[in-house]
Structure formats: structure tokens, C-alpha cells
Scaffold this motif. Structure first.
Motif, PDB file in Angstrom:
ATOM      1  N   ASP A 179     -53.872  -0.022  28.304  1.00 41.01           N
ATOM      2  CA  ASP A 179     -53.419  -1.340  28.743  1.00 41.01           C
ATOM      3  C   ASP A 179     -53.284  -1.391  30.265  1.00 41.01           C
ATOM      4  OD1 ASP A 179     -53.026  -2.669  26.173  1.00 41.01           O
ATOM      5  OD2 ASP A 179     -51.516  -1.116  25.865  1.00 41.01           O
ATOM      6  N   LEU A 208     -47.466  -0.069  24.153  1.00 38.89           N
ATOM      7  CA  LEU A 208     -48.183  -0.182  25.415  1.00 38.89           C
ATOM      8  C   LEU A 208     -48.815   1.174  25.716  1.00 38.89           C
ATOM      9  CD1 LEU A 208     -48.688  -1.978  27.948  1.00 38.89           C
ATOM     10  CD2 LEU A 208     -46.689  -0.875  28.953  1.00 38.89           C
ATOM     11  N   TYR A 226     -43.979  -4.985  20.958  1.00 36.39           N
ATOM     12  CA  TYR A 226     -44.170  -3.548  21.210  1.00 36.39           C
ATOM     13  C   TYR A 226     -43.550  -2.659  20.134  1.00 36.39           C
ATOM     14  CZ  TYR A 226     -46.256  -4.822  25.575  1.00 36.39           C
ATOM     15  OH  TYR A 226     -47.093  -5.354  26.504  1.00 36.39           O
ATOM     16  N   ILE A 270     -50.832  -8.235  31.980  1.00 37.02           N
ATOM     17  CA  ILE A 270     -50.311  -7.520  30.815  1.00 37.02           C
ATOM     18  C   ILE A 270     -50.022  -8.567  29.740  1.00 37.02           C
ATOM     19  CG2 ILE A 270     -48.458  -6.072  29.915  1.00 37.02           C
ATOM     20  CD1 ILE A 270     -48.131  -4.973  32.754  1.00 37.02           C
ATOM     21  N   GLN A 271     -50.575  -8.371  28.565  1.00 39.34           N
ATOM     22  CA  GLN A 271     -50.430  -9.329  27.478  1.00 39.34           C
ATOM     23  C   GLN A 271     -49.037  -9.252  26.859  1.00 39.34           C
ATOM     24  OE1 GLN A 271     -52.859 -11.512  26.540  1.00 39.34           O
ATOM     25  NE2 GLN A 271     -54.078 -10.731  28.247  1.00 39.34           N
TER      26      GLN A 271
END
Length: 80
Positions: free
Chosen positions: A53, A26, A21, A16-17
Motif C-alpha cells: 500500500d 495495511l 483495517y 491511501i485508501q
């Protein structure tokens, strides 16, 4: 945890980058392995829907064996 603070986690080769947010949300696809969520996952794999994602499945431990088999099949297809 501040909404801008994200832990980068690797699990089964998926990462997960880290991102802000508050700007870019996401995108999560929740897969129960039934007809509708299976079709959504297959459309993502085929490129007909935008890739989220992450795709998640909540293992309640009370599903029928077929459900877990379907989750495994979808995972194998998605990670090819």
C-alpha cells in the motif's frame, strides 16, 4: 483513533485508501535504501513482488548523502 477510522491523505500524488483495517491490513514496505530494501523495491517495480500500500523511508537526517540519492532514484523509478 478507532482502528476502522482512517484519514485519506494525499502526498506527492499518493493516496491511501479508506478501508476497514480489521479485515484488510495495511501493507507497508520500509525502505532504508540499503541493498536488501533496494532489491525489494526493485522487485515490486518489476512486478515480481506484490505492490504494498505504501513504501516509507524514515529520514533521520544522519544518513550519508548516497542514501538520500538512492531514495530519490527509487522514488523516480517507482513513480514512472
Amino acid at each position: 483513533m478507532d482502528i476502522k477510522t482512517v484519514v485519506i491523505e494525499k502526498h506527492n500524488g499518493v493516496q491511501i485508501q479508506d478501508r476497514d483495517y480489521t479485515i484488510q491490513l495495511l501493507e507497508v514496505l520500509s525502505c532504508g535504501a540499503g541493498v536488501q530494501s533496494t532489491v525489494l523495491v526493485l522487485k515490486v517495480i518489476e512486478g515480481l513482488l506484490k505492490k504494498p500500500d505504501i513504501i516509507i523511508h524514515a529520514n533521520t537526517g544522519s544518513d550519508l548523502p548516497y542514501t538520500y540519492e538512492q531514495v530519490e532514484r527509487l522514488f523516480e523509478l517507482a513513480t514512472k
